[in-house]
Design a protein around this motif. Structure first.
Motif, PDB file in Angstrom:
ATOM      1  N   TYR A 326       0.841  -1.192   0.000  1.00  0.00           N
ATOM      2  CA  TYR A 326       0.000   0.000   0.000  1.00  0.00           C
ATOM      3  C   TYR A 326       0.879   1.246   0.000  1.00  0.00           C
ATOM      4  CZ  TYR A 326      -4.252   2.649   0.633  1.00  0.00           C
ATOM      5  OH  TYR A 326      -5.318   3.495   0.413  1.00  0.00           O
ATOM      6  N   THR A 351      -2.373  -2.536  -8.801  1.00  0.00           N
ATOM      7  CA  THR A 351      -3.508  -2.324  -7.896  1.00  0.00           C
ATOM      8  C   THR A 351      -3.802  -0.837  -7.785  1.00  0.00           C
ATOM      9  OG1 THR A 351      -2.217  -1.976  -5.886  1.00  0.00           O
ATOM     10  CG2 THR A 351      -2.673  -4.266  -6.523  1.00  0.00           C
ATOM     11  N   ASN A 352      -4.915  -0.534  -7.093  1.00  0.00           N
ATOM     12  CA  ASN A 352      -5.225   0.859  -6.763  1.00  0.00           C
ATOM     13  C   ASN A 352      -5.009   1.102  -5.276  1.00  0.00           C
ATOM     14  OD1 ASN A 352      -6.070   1.947  -9.382  1.00  0.00           O
ATOM     15  ND2 ASN A 352      -7.666   0.359  -9.225  1.00  0.00           N
ATOM     16  N   HIS A 353      -3.969   0.436  -4.748  1.00  0.00           N
ATOM     17  CA  HIS A 353      -3.686   0.553  -3.308  1.00  0.00           C
ATOM     18  C   HIS A 353      -2.884   1.827  -3.028  1.00  0.00           C
ATOM     19  CE1 HIS A 353      -5.482  -3.227  -2.879  1.00  0.00           C
ATOM     20  NE2 HIS A 353      -4.784  -3.680  -1.854  1.00  0.00           N
ATOM     21  N   ILE A 354      -3.512   2.912  -3.341  1.00  0.00           N
ATOM     22  CA  ILE A 354      -2.829   4.200  -3.191  1.00  0.00           C
ATOM     23  C   ILE A 354      -3.838   5.220  -2.660  1.00  0.00           C
ATOM     24  CG2 ILE A 354      -3.293   4.671  -5.646  1.00  0.00           C
ATOM     25  CD1 ILE A 354      -0.266   6.041  -3.701  1.00  0.00           C
TER      26      ILE A 354
END
Lengths: 360, 563, 525
Positions: A326, A351-354
């Motif tokens: 993340y 991913t869109n782990h931001i």
């Protein structure tokens, strides 16, 4: 620029020039390249008409008129540098010199601090004429760490009073008494901290004599080197005030507001004006740190630290999958930080782990 | 009254700051820090602003008991009449000096609390009415003093006995506002406060200006040293002022009026308040003036001791509760006056002339003057003269006749050395120039002006440099501090006339004084700064030997310039 | 902000709610003060009697967390008084009919029972705003840091839509962004729902667009917010990179947060200082600071401006973008060959339609407000002019909800938190600037003077403050800015860690924590 044949015109030092409706003589003349002296004028404020240095001759007028408060009228004939007005300007400058303790002040005192000195030299006013009592009483008793209150050098132009009221809206500064005994003060003559002052520094930056000074910048007066200015934007809230960083060599020595700053037009607050020196605080991290076997953080080289980070992320991705990583970007760092952070997550892990810290 | 009661009494009134401050001042005997904080909050005026504004005025006491400390007039005449001795004698009571308080015909005035005393020594001080104008010498040529000496004239009944309010009745019932303006225009009436601007033109400008509510402001801040005519008019003929203001309101479409009265006339405030009350009761003021449907309300606003507030734009700032600096002009009060709205600002004498013009006609008034000048002028005559007092002279009247025929000339064995003009603002006239006629063109030709009509006489026993010094000290004390030439110039000229600073060579001294004066005259922002150097200018013109003695007498000065 | 900062001088009616602007955005507030000096009317809604309350023509001291009821009642009054802008509603909005029916029952009298603001004042405020020629709304975190933050914002939008106060000079719904580049972080794509330029991650077209540039397919689903990610630490999330944020002090439920970060396999922190958060990291990487870095930031009015380097950084500190790129390269991620901040920014401009007309050189003087869709575009100071981005402005039917936690016998006092003028956030910067301590030497809990007496406390003495999550000690300041029964403190001082107490709930849409409302007990220690 001369007339284009449409709008109204005045005759400025013999040349026909256009003016904009509502424009003052000072504004029009300045726009047409005339260098009319003034000490009470700040383009952000209502014209005040106090210093009278900007007087010009207007054909048909009995006496010279203050150009800062006089509106242009079609056909007006204006002389900005006649012998008559230059005599008055010189006398006024000699009078000003006579009421002040000193004329030469450190350039770090404030943005406008050299204005009076420059005019004194331009009018060769160091003649010693008109001696007498000096005006203004300094307040060395005020312990505030930001604003020097050296009223012995005050010329009662009221730019500080007016900028605090008109520009800042704080109405913290006041005029006590009248005439030669006029004193810039706050309510009941207290310290700034007990007043409505918010330490935005606007009064300091517009003071043309160094009567108000930036104590933080002045603390660096002994740093050697030429003072350089770099335009940037304040690092605090979201308003985005443009500032000029003052540096000597590799030392940050102060901040001055950018009068043409698109978001702030010269305004700042206490943080933007005075809270700049965290940058060179000894607590700054100068080297990467890596947690050792002993559980403590130790100084490391970039290669070691970057490898440790990269290998760590690879290991976590391998062990837990790509959704185990993340990224938290900063709302304080520039776009480039946030952009590379999100690209690091999206490009590196798919991913869109931001996120960023806007939810805190 | 409690804090909140005071605020509630005034908060919704126009121009509330001065009355609120006076209420606290009167209640507590001074303006305490708490009171100032309360007013700041109550009227939403920034505290620092309010504090600074209060310090601008001479008379607001800031220490307990300060209101009751005696204030002794140290104006030019009173200085010659023992003011400094009185001041010394009253020192144990905390006495302080104050600039000329307008009683030069009955010196020396001392204000204690809300009472004016007068006398030539501390033991001699009594409370007594200020003098009536002396008997008329050429009565058929009077205007404002025409009926003033009749007993009981200050009451409504007395005023009516002399034909008062008959002109107004005709105005509001028969004339259009434009006809009133036209009539005043034709009379040639011009501002009697000093500026001499044609009254009809001023009224027309306000009548035609956009923006409401409009206001009529009576400038009763008679601060010019040696001037005490407005005091006499208000004390003995208050209804004439009221009638003039109502007519002005009718002519211009203004429904509210203010009398801005100088602090130093506490008794006058009561007389005006009583006259307003009578007029309101009689339906002359209020929602329907004399049943005409025209509404007009009148308020008194008392100043607090600041000469500059006699300057009309400072006065307006003062009324609005702002720092009383003069405003930049244009725009002028006729379009941007009280609260930035169209406003007539007229002097007491101007407004008091109006009822007579309305009653007897424009032509009558215009015909009062001599040599082609219109109307009359009240001259406040004082100093070294046998019969001081207020004299109404036809415009163009010879000064010599006023001094010698009407006022009895100098004291026995003395000769007149000099007179001042326009109170102090016109500087001195002396020598052959004493044969001038009393009208602006004649006096201006002698580099002075008639102004508000104060003339102080100095006989040959007086040291004219000393007189000039006291005069300049007054201007320095009253300089508002807004513009550089006046703020520094009045100070530097005072120091030089006092012998405290300046070159010790005559050439250099004269050079400095002339340069300062020239720049003050040409660049100052208002009349105070342009007028003050007339003192030094006329001193050097008429009394060069005295100046020379003064400069060379005191030797090198601690702050002497290189010269 | 929908409108530029200079517009703040143009409204005739200003409605400030949940913004202590004179302290948190002082320079923006100067513009409001100028507007007021020029005759604009001000409505201020805030539980605390802040400076804007003192300046207000109508002050609405609402109970913390009751904003929705206030705004519903204002909408009710506006419609009841016939002040709804029919032309605007018909021409530019949708769902109006349902909305206008919805608000019928929400009378000011009803709102008074929730907000504790007299119904008459709510009416005055509503009529003032409803009659405005140019009405502008300004808000900050006092609106968003609630479990109903989205509801609050939408309620404000409803007011602007029904009165047509949007899309024109001097109007708008204007959030004041709290951090220098919080707008820019979003613009640059550091969001779990959007690519750079607010291009949705759920849209396959954008997935494709970015795949082409980034070299891999990114999930077609929303990422978790930071709040959810922290909850998942050690259980799903095992590595984190945090750039320039002192998470453990700024976020709610501090103890929980510390535990979460400690449970990670890897924590990489990029920062200027060894913050409380950095102290938990495995790798701490020193970044260049403001004044040492070339770059770009976007302010609250969407103005894109250049930051410039003036001095060299200490030791080996490097720009954030360089550090992140280096890690990426060492992991073998393609596309990180940036050699300068300019390279990075220009790549962002190529990918973001909002920045398409910009590049590093064009923003030199900072005159552009995004969107700037192409090189010939002058920028967009005012949003929603003529049309909304998605066609029509949509009214939302909002209902009032209580805060996540409400006061009780055990926790009878409302705590609300915020900032004060001299300090910024957790003082990592202002705490290291000489002189700031003179203005704000330490934390104070602002309590109404009568409460101080009633609760047996002393001005300047200590108080113990407890919530259901934790307990802290703090000095007391008797201050009438706080209403009875509500106390205030900032979160700036590490030795007064108020976020040990907060964290009762989160907005279900944005996961923003309810930092503005926390029932506590305040007692003598």
């Amino acid at each position: 620029m001369s007339t284009n044949g449409t709008g109204p015109t005045i005759v400025l030092d013999g040349e026909k020039v256009a003016y904009n409706p509502g424009e003052t003589v000072y504004e029009a003349a300045t726009r047409h390249g005339k260098d009319i002296p003034t000490l009470c004028y700040d383009p952000r404020l209502e014209p005040f008409g106090g210093c009278r240095l900007c007087v010009v001759e207007v054909e048909g007028a009995r006496a010279p008129v203050a150009s800062c408060t006089a509106q242009c009228r079609a056909g007006m004939e204006v002389r900005t540098r006649s012998a008559r007005v230059e005599v008055h300007r010189r006398t006024l400058m000699e009078m000003l010199v006579s009421e002040n303790r000193e004329v030469d002040v450190d350039e770090l005192t404030s943005l406008a601090s050299q204005e009076m000195t420059e005019l004194v030299d331009r009018y060769e006013a160091r003649t010693g004429r008109f001696r007498g009592r000096q005006s203004g009483a300094s307040r060395p008793d005020d312990p505030n760490p930001f604003i020097m209150r050296d009223y012995d050098n005050c010329i009662s132009c009221y730019r500080c009073v007016r900028v605090c009221a008109e520009q800042e809206g704080d109405y913290a500064i006041s005029v006590k008494g009248r005439g030669f005994d006029t004193q810039i003060t706050v309510e009941f003559d207290g310290h700034l901290k007990e007043s409505a002052c918010t330490f935005c520094g606007q009064c300091v930056q517009t003071c043309p004599t160094g009567a108000l000074g930036d104590l933080k910048a002045l603390a660096y007066r002994d740093v050697a080197g030429e003072t350089k200015k770099t335009r940037t934007v304040c690092p605090y809230c979201g308003v985005g005030c443009a500032v000029d960083l003052l540096t000597r060599g590799n030392t940050l020595i102060g901040v001055q507001p950018a009068m043409d700053g698109p978001a702030n037009k010269g305004a700042l607050c206490v943080k933007g004006q005075f809270a700049f020196d965290f940058v060179q605080h000894p607590d700054r991290l100068a080297h990467p740190l890596v947690r050792g076997e002993d559980g403590e953080l130790h100084q490391a080289g970039w290669d070691e630290a970057l490898d440790r980070a990269a290998e760590g992320f690879l290991r976590v991705r391998e062990r837990y999958g790509r959704h185990a990583v993340y990224g938290v970007a900063s709302g304080r760092a520039p776009h480039e930080a946030a952009y590379t952070m999100q690209k690091f997550i999206r490009g590196g892990f798919g991913t869109n782990h931001i996120d960023n810290c806007s939810r805190a | 009254m409690t804090d909140q009661e005071i605020l509630a009494r005034w908060k919704e009134e126009p121009a509330p700051l001065l009355p609120v401050l006076h209420a606290f001042h009167a209640r507590d005997g001074y303006l305490s820090e708490d009171a100032i904080r309360t007013v700041s909050k109550g009227l939403r005026i920034p505290l620092a602003d309010l504090y600074g504004t209060i310090t601008f005025y001479h008379h607001f006491a800031r220490v307990p008991g300060g209101l009751d400390c005696p204030r002794v007039c140290t104006g030019p005449v009173c200085l010659q009449e023992g003011a400094l001795d009185i001041l010394a004698d009253l020192a144990p009571e905390g006495a302080t000096g104050m600039p000329c308080s307008g009683r030069c015909d009955d010196p020396v005035p001392v204000i204690r609390g809300h009472l004016t005393l007068a006398g030539r020594s501390a033991a001699d001080l009594t409370a007594r009415p200020a003098p009536l104008p002396p008997p008329a010498r050429d009565g058929d040529r009077e205007c404002v003093f025409r009926t003033i000496r009749e007993p009981g004239h200050a009451t409504l009944a007395g005023y009516r006995r002399g034909g008062g309010y008959e002109g107004l009745a005709r105005v509001v019932q028969e004339l259009t506002p434009a006809q009133v303006v036209e009539s005043i225009d034709r009379s040639g009436l011009a501002g009697r406060g000093g500026a001499g601007f044609p009254t009809g033109r001023k009224w027309r400008a306000v009548a035609e200006a956009n923006g409401t509510p409009k206001s009529i402001v009576c400038n009763a801040d008679e601060g010019e040293p040696g001037c005490f005519k407005d005091r006499a008019l208000m004390d003995y003929d208050p209804h004439a002022v009221i009638e003039g203001m109502i007519a002005s309101g009718y002519a211009t479409g203004a429904h509210r009026g203010f009398i801005y009265l100088r602090y130093e006339y506490p008794e006058t405030e009561h007389i005006l308040a009583e006259a307003i009350r009578e007029a309101e009761e009689a339906g002359i003021l209020g929602p329907s003036v004399m049943d005409s449907g025209f509404a007009f309300d009148l308020h008194i606003r008392r100043g607090a001791g600041a000469y500059i507030c006699g300057e009309e734009t400072s006065l307006l700032n003062s009324m609005e509760g702002k720092h009383p600096f003069p405003r930049n002009r244009p725009p002028f009060p006729v379009t941007h006056g009280f609260e930035n709205l169209p406003t007539v600002v007229n002097n007491v004498e101007t407004l008091a002339s109006v009822p007579h013009i309305l009653a007897l006609g424009a032509e009558w008034y215009a015909g009062l003057g001599m040599n082609g000048h219109a109307g009359t002028k009240v001259i406040s005559l004082s100093g070294d003269i046998l019969r001081p007092g207020n004299y109404e002279v036809p415009m163009g009247f010879p000064l010599e006749r006023l001094l010698y025929d009407w006022a009895g000339g100098p004291f026995d064995g003395r000769t007149i050395q000099a007179v001042t003009m326009a109170g102090l603002s016109g500087g001195f006239l002396a020598g052959d120039d004493l044969f001038v006629t009393l009208d602006e063109p004649a006096i201006r030709a002698r580099k002075s002006f008639l102004g508000a009509g104060g003339i102080m006489v100095f006989d040959d026993s007086r040291d004219m440099v000393e007189v000039a010094h006291a005069a300049m000290e007054f201007f320095a004390h009253e300089s508002c501090g807004k513009c550089f030439p006046c703020r520094i110039g009045t100070q530097r000229l005072t120091e030089r006339l006092a012998g405290e600073a300046g070159p010790d060579s005559l050439v250099a001294w004269v050079d400095e004084v002339a340069d300062i004066g020239y720049t003050m005259k040409e660049t100052s922002a208002c009349g105070l700064g342009t007028a003050a150097p007339l003192i030094t200018e006329s001193l050097m013109r008429y009394f060069p030997e005295a100046v020379s003695r003064h400069v060379t007498a005191h030797g090198p000065l601690p702050m002497a310039g290189r010269g | 902000m929908s409108n530029p900062l200079e517009d703040m001088e143009k409204p005739d009616v200003i409605f400030c709610i949940g913004t202590n602007m004179t302290e948190c955005h002082p320079v923006a507030a100067t513009r409001l003060k100028r507007a007021i000096a020029n005759g604009a009317k001000l409505i201020t809604a805030d539980p605390r009697r802040i400076a804007l309350a003192e300046l207000a023509d109508v002050y609405l001291p609402l109970r913390v967390g009751s904003d929705v009821s206030l705004l519903l009642a204002m909408a009710h009054v506006i419609h009841r008084e016939g002040l709804t802008n029919q032309g605007f509603v018909e021409g530019r909005t949708t769902e109006a009919e349902a909305f206008l029916e919805h608000i019928e029952k929400f009378t000011p009298e009803w709102a008074e029972t929730i907000t504790e603001v007299p119904a008459a004042d709510i009416e005055r405020a509503a009529i003032l705003y409803g009659k405005a020629e140019r009405g502008a709304i300004y808000y900050t975190l006092g609106i968003t840091e609630h479990i109903c933050g989205v509801d609050n914002v939408q309620s404000l939008c409803n007011l602007a839509l029904m009165t047509g106060n949007i899309g024109r000079e001097g109007t708008g719904v204007n959030p004041m962004r709290g951090q220098n580049n919080i707008q820019g972080a979003g613009d640059a794509g550091a969001l779990p729902n959007n690519y750079p330029g607010f291009q949705s991650v759920l849209d396959p077209a954008y997935q494709k667009k970015f795949e082409a540039v980034y070299g891999r397919k990114v999930d077609l689903e929303l990422g978790p917010t930071k709040v959810r990610a922290l909850e998942a630490c050690g259980d799903g999330i095992h590595a984190m990179m945090i750039n320039g944020e002192n998470t453990v002090v700024t976020d709610p439920e501090r103890h929980h947060c510390e535990e979460a970060l400690k449970s990670l396999d890897l924590l990489v922190v990029i920062d200027l200082f060894l913050t409380e958060t950095a102290q938990l990291a495995d790798v701490v990487l020193p970044a260049t600071a403001w004044g040492e870095t070339d770059g770009v930031q976007t302010n609250t009015e969407r103005r894109v401006q250049r930051l410039r380097k003036a001095v060299e950084p200490p030791g080996e500190a490097m720009p954030d973008w360089w550090i992140v790129s280096q890690i990426a390269r060492r992991m073998g991620t393609p596309g990180f060959g940036f050699e300068s901040a300019k390279d990075v920014f220009n790549e962002l401009c190529e990918l973001s339609p909002l920045y398409a007309g910009l590049d590093w050189d064009r923003i030199d003087r900072g005159e552009y407000h995004w969107p700037v869709p192409h090189k010939d575009h002058p920028g967009t100071p005012i949003l929603h002019q003529g049309t909304f981005e998605n066609g029509r402005g949509i009214f939302k039917l909002i209902r009032y909800r209580d805060p996540a936690e409400v006061i009780s016998d055990e926790f009878p006092v409302w705590l609300t938190t915020g900032r004060r003028l001299p300090n910024y956030h957790t003082r990592t910067q202002t705490g290291r600037a000489a002189g700031i301590d003179y203005l704000a030497p330490g934390e104070r809990l602002e309590i109404h003077p009568e409460d101080v007496v009633d609760w047996g406390l002393e001005d300047g003495g200590w108080a113990k403050m407890t919530s259901s999550r934790g307990c802290m000690m703090v000095r007391v300041e008797a201050n009438a800015r706080s209403p009875r029964g509500t106390v205030f403190t900032s979160f700036s001082f590490n030795d007064a860690p108020v976020n040990v107490l907060t964290g009762g709930g989160y907005d279900p849409v944005t996961d923003t924590a309810e930092l503005k409302v926390c029932p506590v007990r305040v007692e003598r220690p």
